[in-house]
Design an enzyme around this catalytic site. Structure first.
Site, PDB file in Angstrom:
ATOM      1  N   TRP A 126     -30.215  14.217  18.152  1.00 21.84           N
ATOM      2  CA  TRP A 126     -29.832  15.404  17.376  1.00 21.84           C
ATOM      3  C   TRP A 126     -28.536  15.971  17.963  1.00 21.84           C
ATOM      4  CZ3 TRP A 126     -31.633  20.959  18.423  1.00 21.84           C
ATOM      5  CH2 TRP A 126     -31.299  21.799  17.344  1.00 21.84           C
ATOM      6  N   LYS A 138     -40.054  23.532  10.241  1.00 24.35           N
ATOM      7  CA  LYS A 138     -40.252  22.548   9.175  1.00 24.35           C
ATOM      8  C   LYS A 138     -41.696  22.553   8.698  1.00 24.35           C
ATOM      9  CE  LYS A 138     -36.371  21.396  11.119  1.00 24.35           C
ATOM     10  NZ  LYS A 138     -35.026  21.131  10.796  1.00 24.35           N
ATOM     11  N   ASP A 152     -39.082  17.008  22.644  1.00 24.61           N
ATOM     12  CA  ASP A 152     -38.672  17.837  21.506  1.00 24.61           C
ATOM     13  C   ASP A 152     -39.630  17.537  20.347  1.00 24.61           C
ATOM     14  OD1 ASP A 152     -37.479  19.047  19.357  1.00 24.61           O
ATOM     15  OD2 ASP A 152     -35.441  18.442  19.883  1.00 24.61           O
TER      16      ASP A 152
HETATM   17  C1  LIG Z   1     -34.686  17.164  16.793  1.00 23.19           C
HETATM   18  C2  LIG Z   1     -34.596  18.632  16.527  1.00 23.19           C
HETATM   19  N1  LIG Z   1     -34.890  19.487  17.517  1.00 23.19           N
HETATM   20  C3  LIG Z   1     -34.823  20.807  17.342  1.00 23.19           C
HETATM   21  C4  LIG Z   1     -34.459  21.354  16.131  1.00 23.19           C
HETATM   22  C5  LIG Z   1     -34.352  22.846  16.012  1.00 23.19           C
HETATM   23  O1  LIG Z   1     -35.260  23.431  15.226  1.00 23.19           O
HETATM   24  P1  LIG Z   1     -35.175  24.961  14.824  1.00 23.19           P
HETATM   25  O2  LIG Z   1     -34.566  25.016  13.483  1.00 23.19           O
HETATM   26  O3  LIG Z   1     -36.607  25.393  14.862  1.00 23.19           O
HETATM   27  O4  LIG Z   1     -34.366  25.679  15.837  1.00 23.19           O
HETATM   28  C6  LIG Z   1     -34.140  20.511  15.073  1.00 23.19           C
HETATM   29  C7  LIG Z   1     -33.704  21.069  13.792  1.00 23.19           C
HETATM   30  O5  LIG Z   1     -33.139  20.473  12.952  1.00 23.19           O
HETATM   31  C8  LIG Z   1     -34.220  19.113  15.279  1.00 23.19           C
HETATM   32  O6  LIG Z   1     -33.928  18.246  14.298  1.00 23.19           O
END
Ligand SMILES: Cc1ncc(COP(=O)(O)O)c(C=O)c1O
Length: 409
Positions: free
Chosen positions: A141, A257, A222
């Site tokens: 990410w 999500k 994560d």
């Molecule tokens: C792999 C990953 N980690 C963390 C997050 C962060 O999520 P949040 O929107 O809850 O901050 C995302 C969001 O797209 C993600 O894809």
């Protein structure tokens, strides 16, 4: 004598930061005037109508909350107690319940989304292990490197994706982790790897757990897509393997999500320690990191999640809605692969059926991605990542026709 004042503007001299690669695309998409544009770049779930819905369980929980007089007072530094109690259970299962083997070995705090869970984890770890390096999967990410670098860590990369098999490059991953120093930090995706959609199998998780333990590494897991892979419980299988190996680890959870609560910013950071003392010390340090960042997390989203998970009927409704989102994503993967073949694409895209979650590496190159955007108003991230949850039955034909034409040119 009056001191000399400078007319130079300190701000005028600062460099302009590059735009975020994915959010920058969203801006371009919004400005695009073509009425048949399709956005497969941003990581949000969309339903068959192409909208990001508010879940029915969330609507009902909000009605309940209005009546309950939840209020708007500050939460404690570690967040909403009922939310935290439920988040422990959701991530670690029954072992986290009072009397369970993990009950007094966990430190859990609510955070504003999974992003802040990662940032709090990074600040906490950097304060305790300042000479460690953070290892990220290649690719990962886009925000991971920025978050860990901002906390002060140097970054290393371990190979993850094998472009030829469209699967996991386990041997090279393990070789790279074999070079990491003791107490180095390894960021792993619990499920639905972003951006590739490739997750380790149970046997592969075993081998990853072995190397983490043998080299005394600290996993940061994560967990942004719980429920979008194989199921809410099934998606913790890899994490459970690490716990079963006795590893001390950090989990960064997101409820953006799986509850569709993107803008409410609901997440949790959790530390699994080997001893109750370790868990207590970790919680104290996490609270210290939170206090310096944003003092305490927002109330509303956490209250919604706690209301749902504490009500048997709403909890059952939520579980059904997660199944619905997961099935729709799966159905879009199948339809996409079938439609590409029907449009005469002879390249084999069946690897998409093995991948999990919203994302896949399509294998489209930068030129093809550019052409899809300029000629067909179809937005895909530059590295070829597509958000399968952005596809609908209604747009599939147009999408596959455009991809077939780009692949042929
Ligand atoms: C792999 C990953 N980690 C963390 C997050 C962060 O999520 P949040 O929107 O809850 O901050 C995302 C969001 O797209 C993600 O894809």
């Amino acid at each position: 004598m009056a001191s000399a004042t400078s007319t130079e503007s300190p701000l005028d001299a600062i460099p302009v930061a590059p735009p975020d690669p994915i959010l920058g695309l969203l801006e371009a998409f919004q400005k695009d005037a073509r009425s048949d544009k399709i956005n497969l770049s941003v990581g949000v779930y969309q339903n068959e109508s192409g909208r990001t819905p508010t879940l029915e369980c969330v609507r009902r929980a909000e009605a309940k909350l209005l009546e309950s007089g939840e209020g708007h007072g500050y939460l404690g530094i570690d967040g909403h107690p009922a939310f935290v109690a439920r988040a422990r259970r959701l991530v670690f299962g029954a072992d986290a319940e009072p009397g369970g083997p993990l009950a007094d070995r966990l430190a859990v705090a609510q955070t504003p989304g999974g992003t802040a869970a990662l940032r709090v984890a990074a600040d906490f770890l950097h304060a305790q292990f300042p000479s460690s390096r953070v290892w990220l999967s290649q690719p990962t990410w886009v925000n991971h490197a920025k978050i860990f670098q901002s906390a002060g860590f140097p970054i290393g990369e371990y190979p993850y994706f094998d472009a030829r098999s469209h699967g996991l490059d386990l041997d090279r991953m393990l070789d790279a982790l074999g070079q990491a120093g003791p107490r180095d930090i390894v960021c792993l995706h619990a499920c639905c790897h972003n951006p590739t959609g490739v997750d380790p199998s149970a046997a592969e998780w075993e081998r990853i757990a072995d190397i983490l333990r043998d080299r005394n590494l600290i996993p940061v897991v994560d967990f942004a897509y719980q429920g979008f892979g194989d199921g809410l419980d099934e998606d913790s299988a890899g994490l459970n393997r690490l716990v079963a190996h006795g590893l001390e680890l950090v989990v960064c959870g997101s409820y953006s999500k799986n509850f569709g609560l993107y803008g409410e910013r609901v997440g949790a950071v959790a530390v699994r320690a080997r001893t109750p003392r370790g868990a207590g010390a970790a919680l104290s340090q996490i609270k210290s990191a939170i206090r310096a960042n944003y003092s305490s997390p927002p109330r509303h989203g956490a209250a919604i999640v706690a209301t749902i998970l504490n009500d048997a009927e709403l909890d059952a409704l939520w579980r059904d809605e997660v199944v619905g989102m997961r099935r729709r994503i799966r159905a879009m993967r199948e339809l996409f692969v079938r439609s590409l073949a029907e449009h005469g694409v002879d390249q084999d895209f069946s690897f998409l059926l093995k991948q999990r979650g919203m994302f896949s590496f399509s294998g489209l190159n930068r030129m093809q991605v550019d052409e899809l955007r300029s000629r067909h108003a179809i937005y895909i991230v530059d590295n070829g990542r597509i958000n399968v949850a952005g596809m609908t039955t209604a747009t599939m034909d147009r999408l596959c026709r455009a991809i077939a034409s780009v692949l042929a040119s």
